[in-house]
Scaffold this active site. Sequence first.
Site, mmCIF file in Angstrom:
data_model
loop_
_atom_site.group_PDB
_atom_site.id
_atom_site.type_symbol
_atom_site.label_atom_id
_atom_site.label_comp_id
_atom_site.label_asym_id
_atom_site.label_seq_id
_atom_site.Cartn_x
_atom_site.Cartn_y
_atom_site.Cartn_z
ATOM 1 N N ASP A 327 0.866 -1.184 0.000
ATOM 2 C CA ASP A 327 0.000 0.000 0.000
ATOM 3 C C ASP A 327 0.895 1.224 0.000
ATOM 4 O OD1 ASP A 327 -2.282 1.941 0.756
ATOM 5 O OD2 ASP A 327 -3.312 0.007 0.698
ATOM 6 N N HIS A 385 -12.378 -0.136 -8.368
ATOM 7 C CA HIS A 385 -13.555 0.752 -8.342
ATOM 8 C C HIS A 385 -13.204 2.173 -7.894
ATOM 9 C CE1 HIS A 385 -14.870 0.078 -3.869
ATOM 10 N NE2 HIS A 385 -13.581 0.241 -3.989
HETATM 11 C C1 SAM Z 1 -10.753 0.675 -0.964
HETATM 12 S S1 SAM Z 1 -9.232 0.371 -0.208
HETATM 13 C C2 SAM Z 1 -9.099 -1.409 -0.300
HETATM 14 C C3 SAM Z 1 -8.202 -2.000 0.741
HETATM 15 C C4 SAM Z 1 -8.093 -3.526 0.720
HETATM 16 N N1 SAM Z 1 -7.648 -4.026 -0.546
HETATM 17 C C5 SAM Z 1 -9.379 -4.214 1.133
HETATM 18 O O1 SAM Z 1 -9.987 -4.916 0.335
HETATM 19 O O2 SAM Z 1 -9.792 -4.036 2.292
HETATM 20 C C6 SAM Z 1 -8.131 0.948 -1.441
HETATM 21 C C7 SAM Z 1 -6.680 0.935 -1.017
HETATM 22 O O3 SAM Z 1 -5.872 1.450 -2.097
HETATM 23 C C8 SAM Z 1 -4.791 2.144 -1.510
HETATM 24 N N2 SAM Z 1 -4.165 3.049 -2.496
HETATM 25 C C9 SAM Z 1 -4.645 4.214 -2.992
HETATM 26 N N3 SAM Z 1 -3.770 4.743 -3.876
HETATM 27 C C10 SAM Z 1 -2.742 3.894 -3.940
HETATM 28 C C11 SAM Z 1 -1.535 3.876 -4.699
HETATM 29 N N4 SAM Z 1 -1.253 4.850 -5.580
HETATM 30 N N5 SAM Z 1 -0.692 2.840 -4.540
HETATM 31 C C12 SAM Z 1 -0.984 1.845 -3.667
HETATM 32 N N6 SAM Z 1 -2.108 1.793 -2.919
HETATM 33 C C13 SAM Z 1 -2.981 2.810 -3.052
HETATM 34 C C14 SAM Z 1 -5.457 2.873 -0.364
HETATM 35 O O4 SAM Z 1 -4.486 3.304 0.581
HETATM 36 C C15 SAM Z 1 -6.384 1.804 0.187
HETATM 37 O O5 SAM Z 1 -5.778 1.034 1.178
#
Ligand code: SAM
Length: 504
Positions: A327, A385
């Site tokens: 992340d 999404h």
């Molecule tokens: C909706 S959450 C889903 C978290 C997890 N996969 C779950 O199912 O519970 C989206 C995740 O994408 C991460 N995220 C957003 N931008 C990102 C990036 N550029 N690189 C890596 N992770 C990112 C956010 O920090 C967040 O933890």
Amino acid sequence: MSLSAPPPLSSQSATPIAQYAAGTVSQDALAELKALANIIQSSIEQIEEVTTANSFTFPSPDSTFSPESEAPRMHPAIQSAGSLIASAAAQLITLVRPAPLTLLDISTQFHVSTAMRTAISTHVAEILRDAGPKGKQVLEIAQPTKVHPGKLARVLRLLATNHIFKEVSPDVFTNNRLSSALDTGKSVEGLLANPESKHIGTFGITSWIEYVLDVGFKSSSYLTETLLDPEFGRAYEANKTAFNKAYNVKEDVWSWMERPENRLHLVRFGAAMNGLKNASPANAILEGYDWDRLPEGSLVVDVGGGVGSQSLMLAKHHPQLRFVIQDRESVLGDATDYWKRNMPDALESGRVKIQGQNFFDPQHARHDDNYSEDVSVFLLSKVLHDWADQYCLTILKHLRAAAGPKTQLLIVEQVMSFACDEPAAKKIPGAELPVPPQPLLRNMGRAASSAYAGDLLMMEITNGQERTITYLRNMLDQGGWKLTAVHYDEPSVRRYQKAIAVPI
Ligand SMILES: C[S@@+](CC[C@H](N)C(=O)[O-])C[C@H]1O[C@@H](n2cnc3c(N)ncnc32)[C@H](O)[C@@H]1O
């Protein structure tokens, strides 16, 4: 027509059935009403059958919520019956009430949302935890947060009118099943001293609700202005959204949450993700994908994994698997704490690694010297999404570049149904959904509404999108992946699907 004071029943000239006989109610509407009532009746019978067969107690609206006591309602057959009832009852309401009244009712529902946020922020569910059937006077409820008691009473009365909290006597409220589900289990003193603690180590659903009611709700009130804006209305960049208009900021929501002054937002969002997972059956990630086929030492890379809650469930049930939770750097501390709390051995032994990885950059796994073997599974859970197509394609192409010939991509998302048949679904194993009974809508209407609301939330906050199977298949294709199968999870509070793809 007066909408504020309908005539009392006794003064109405005829009952609905008599009106039907007199020809004043259309036969179709009445036939539809009866068909909907039958769906409700037979669904209740199904609930009774399953409850008896399993010796369940079906908790009353006045009982206190706990994840354990929710078991009967989480039973797949009861969930299916519940979805049919929710869909049929909502459709039935639109049939029986005058159209302006229905529209007025729907248009004012946002006040229920606002009231809910106020109740959460003033810790009412926690304050009422031990109030019992006699409840607490609103003066006492308002005291800890110094909110105006008379105003709070009106907020709580609207909620009680919508079955959240119960007004047991004038200005005296107590928890019921719905309101007690907002209780984080924390002490009120602790919450007042440290607001962050509301989101740490809790069930998390309150964190999700508060996030939606706060950032989501404020953003959504700018949706119309955003769509009508000549630039933002056509944009798909993550920083040209209703969120940007509402908060008057230029960066995307993720960068905004990283501002030091938004620490509470970041903590709450992490807890909210955990809450969404908790709202689905705990073992949902275990179903619909044959994890057992993966040999000893297989590597699962949880891309944008948040604190790694999905991987934790997999790690507990599939000891042969190794994990990398990736992340943004700012999330890694919370992720490490989460694993230290829940599975410290896995971190210490190196079976689980927490890694900073921007998913818009080339993927470390595989390119990194640490990974001599191919990644078995790239898990993308509730990530796509959040993003518009061009961003998703970057993510998918980086994963494709790091994939070996046997690597699989597992996408966990809410897959949206059209309100009609979807030909592409017939060609992908598992993608076709059963047809609901007439006259319910093809996509289950109100019972599925939160998924469509979630789609708008994505649009409002990140310009992201919940996608249909056809859409997902085409996008994967462009990203170098072929969609091979879909698994629909059991009906649940939040229902996710798993889409399995292989490198083209
Ligand atoms: C909706 S959450 C889903 C978290 C997890 N996969 C779950 O199912 O519970 C989206 C995740 O994408 C991460 N995220 C957003 N931008 C990102 C990036 N550029 N690189 C890596 N992770 C990112 C956010 O920090 C967040 O933890």
